[in-house]
Scaffold this motif. Sequence first.
Motif, PDB file in Angstrom:
ATOM      1  N   ILE A  11       1.521  13.419   0.398  1.00  0.00           N
ATOM      2  CA  ILE A  11       1.011  12.064   0.678  1.00  0.00           C
ATOM      3  C   ILE A  11      -0.472  12.128   1.005  1.00  0.00           C
ATOM      4  CG2 ILE A  11       1.141  10.119   2.286  1.00  0.00           C
ATOM      5  CD1 ILE A  11       4.141  10.680   2.499  1.00  0.00           C
ATOM      6  N   PHE A  12      -0.863  13.142   1.779  1.00  0.00           N
ATOM      7  CA  PHE A  12      -2.272  13.314   2.141  1.00  0.00           C
ATOM      8  C   PHE A  12      -3.114  13.545   0.884  1.00  0.00           C
ATOM      9  CE2 PHE A  12      -5.975  15.678   3.676  1.00  0.00           C
ATOM     10  CZ  PHE A  12      -6.336  14.938   4.795  1.00  0.00           C
ATOM     11  N   PHE A  56       0.834  -1.204   0.000  1.00  0.00           N
ATOM     12  CA  PHE A  56       0.000   0.000   0.000  1.00  0.00           C
ATOM     13  C   PHE A  56       0.869   1.255   0.000  1.00  0.00           C
ATOM     14  CE2 PHE A  56      -2.455   3.351   2.021  1.00  0.00           C
ATOM     15  CZ  PHE A  56      -3.726   3.207   1.489  1.00  0.00           C
ATOM     16  N   TRP A  57       1.878   1.264   0.854  1.00  0.00           N
ATOM     17  CA  TRP A  57       2.764   2.426   0.974  1.00  0.00           C
ATOM     18  C   TRP A  57       3.563   2.662  -0.312  1.00  0.00           C
ATOM     19  CZ3 TRP A  57       3.387   6.549   3.895  1.00  0.00           C
ATOM     20  CH2 TRP A  57       4.602   7.235   3.862  1.00  0.00           C
ATOM     21  N   PHE A  78       2.761   3.339   9.842  1.00  0.00           N
ATOM     22  CA  PHE A  78       2.649   4.654   9.212  1.00  0.00           C
ATOM     23  C   PHE A  78       3.284   5.748  10.070  1.00  0.00           C
ATOM     24  CE2 PHE A  78      -1.119   2.654   7.007  1.00  0.00           C
ATOM     25  CZ  PHE A  78      -0.492   2.584   5.766  1.00  0.00           C
ATOM     26  N   GLU A  79       3.174   5.622  11.368  1.00  0.00           N
ATOM     27  CA  GLU A  79       3.800   6.605  12.256  1.00  0.00           C
ATOM     28  C   GLU A  79       5.306   6.665  12.012  1.00  0.00           C
ATOM     29  OE1 GLU A  79       3.475   7.806  16.945  1.00  0.00           O
ATOM     30  OE2 GLU A  79       3.600   5.676  16.431  1.00  0.00           O
ATOM     31  N   ILE A  89       3.723   6.007  -2.574  1.00  0.00           N
ATOM     32  CA  ILE A  89       4.960   6.759  -2.784  1.00  0.00           C
ATOM     33  C   ILE A  89       5.340   6.815  -4.258  1.00  0.00           C
ATOM     34  CG2 ILE A  89       7.440   6.791  -2.279  1.00  0.00           C
ATOM     35  CD1 ILE A  89       5.594   7.669   0.024  1.00  0.00           C
ATOM     36  N   ASN A  90       5.105   5.717  -4.970  1.00  0.00           N
ATOM     37  CA  ASN A  90       5.516   5.643  -6.382  1.00  0.00           C
ATOM     38  C   ASN A  90       4.532   6.316  -7.334  1.00  0.00           C
ATOM     39  OD1 ASN A  90       7.813   4.156  -5.690  1.00  0.00           O
ATOM     40  ND2 ASN A  90       6.751   2.197  -5.875  1.00  0.00           N
ATOM     41  N   LEU A  91       3.380   6.730  -6.821  1.00  0.00           N
ATOM     42  CA  LEU A  91       2.376   7.368  -7.663  1.00  0.00           C
ATOM     43  C   LEU A  91       2.827   8.785  -8.046  1.00  0.00           C
ATOM     44  CD1 LEU A  91      -0.485   7.264  -8.906  1.00  0.00           C
ATOM     45  CD2 LEU A  91      -1.339   8.196  -6.737  1.00  0.00           C
TER      46      LEU A  91
END
Length: 659
Positions: free
Chosen positions: A199-200, A37-38, A184-185, A42-44
């Motif tokens: 990211i948000f 998911f992360w 995520f933290e 990030i790669n988007l």
Amino acid sequence: MADNKLQSLTEIFNEKFFRIPDFQRGYSWDTNQLVDFWEDLINLKSDKIHYTGLLTVEPVSKSSVENIEKWQDDLWLFERELGAYYLIDGQQRLTTSIILINEILNQFADSEGINFKDKSYWVNKFLFQAYGENYKSYIFGYERDNPSDEFFKTRILQQESSTADKVPEQTLYTSNLKIAKDFFEKKLEKLEKQDLEEIFRKVTAKFKFNFYEIDDELDVYVTFETMNNRGKPLSNLELLKNRLIYISTLLEIDNQTRPRLRKDINKTWKTIYEYLGKNKDNAMDDDEFLRNHWIMYFKYDRKESASYAKFLLNKKFTAKNAIKGKIVLTDIKEYIDSLSKSVKSWFYLYNAQFSNYQDETKEWIQKLNRLGMSAFPPLFMAAMTKCNENEFLPLFKSAERFIFLVFRLSQRPSNTKNSHFFRLANMFYFDLDHWGRGETTIEKVIGNVNWMTHGESGEGDDYVYHGWFDLEKFDNYVKDQYEKGEGFYSWNGLRYFLFEYELQLQEKAKGNQKVSWTDFNRRKKEDTIEHIYPQTPKDVCWISIFNEHSKKERKILLNTLGNLVLLGQSKNSEFQNKCFDFKKNHTNKDGDQVGFFNGAYSEIEVSSNDNWTPAEIESRGKKMLSFLEERWNIDFEGWEIEKEDLLKLDFLQKETIEE
């Protein structure tokens, strides 16, 4: 039906709030899915969108829930013109997104803005809404009687509980929620504010979903089973819960009984997941419990052994059976009651340290975990559920003896008598024998296990041996291991045997434990079991004593039982090939005295020898076999097998005679 176009979370959460219904599983993603998911996030690229999957929901009307107690705190959201939805498919992705959104918002002060909107705007949109001091509801979450509900509110969103004295329950699913929060933290803690905002923006605006509302005429329970074939598959236990709730809507029962049954089903699964996830270091498999309970509860049929889920979902608990009256209220009540009671026994069977059992009982449960329980778990679960520990402890002892003698010594196939013990579990659980009479007591069960191990009848010409233990098979097995492998060092029961031998020496010394099974079992074989006469005997001290024997005989001496010792701590490779005096006691580079003399009890016993020659190897081997005789109550003489023959050291006896 809602427009089935791709929508972002900002669009989806427009005047809506969501609840995960009680028939849904909890949060099941682990680190692997979180990493994926992360990385997608990030790669988007900033000018692209990412298709995240399907969100299937069922609209919830105010009239359908206004009399349901668990919805009372949320009714005011209907007055605010928010639409309510059950989340049928997409829980894992949406829960992950909300956890990430919450962690990003935690990086900003209340006075700060994010993407040109106040932080409070995003909190109201995605997390919760409040009005004065009396009203506060969550935009996304679980139904109130779900074990994850309180945990999600207080531990993930870090809000005060509406029931201040209530401690959130810890389950496998709540543990997964905490893992996601921590993941995520950690990812966000070192990022700059502009990176956090990007990211948000991606997760709220660039991750796109198919938002699909179920038609009124579609059955939500059937849809749930169909839709949840995507992503991380549902366990059979999770599917069964949904099925039982579905069947509860089809039974011919009154409107007061139906909600009570649904509540009982939810309570049962709440208990199941509480216990399956109680030990975070030893999370228990859903379907392994369900399969073993099925063996115990339903009459075992070898043809169905690999398809218990097919039996439960396609043959037993079906809509057709409910409609035709083949499944009634008592069938479900008795079944879920058994599940609820049995899961506690199942948990303690693999986590005895959490129980209130006596130390002796805990130790025997631990022995079975070390050795492996073969086909006995359903029978153990039945005994622990029905009997007190003074009654079932002898069963554990008899079963441990059967497993060791039949599988580790006799080397029988791993499925030997599986069907027999599976059927015995069912017979004992329901107090039945083969003819349906209440005669299968715990005493008879124990007697049956003992008879299966070493049963015999008749005398003289009428003598018949019925047991599955056969010492001759072990004799042949060891011989075969010398031809194909490394003798006793290749024995699949060696680790367990050496640990039991260590415990016996500890008991004699009346000392504290020097070696834990967890550490002993975790280390590599070469780091836990030492050849005293080494595998590479280059020093004169070894050559002068052992080279009078042939290469084949030296291999036997190397790998025979008496030359193998359990190590309390790993010894380095240089130490392993040194002379016996060095191994017993020497000064290391730090100036400390180390060696067998201050190691495990097994090492200390070896260090009491002045020398290490074939004679000491044979003597210790015979002593260890005498322990085996006493510990597992067998008789070498009755099998007409000499200890030196089993050790394959008969050539030493021949040399003595020749001399």
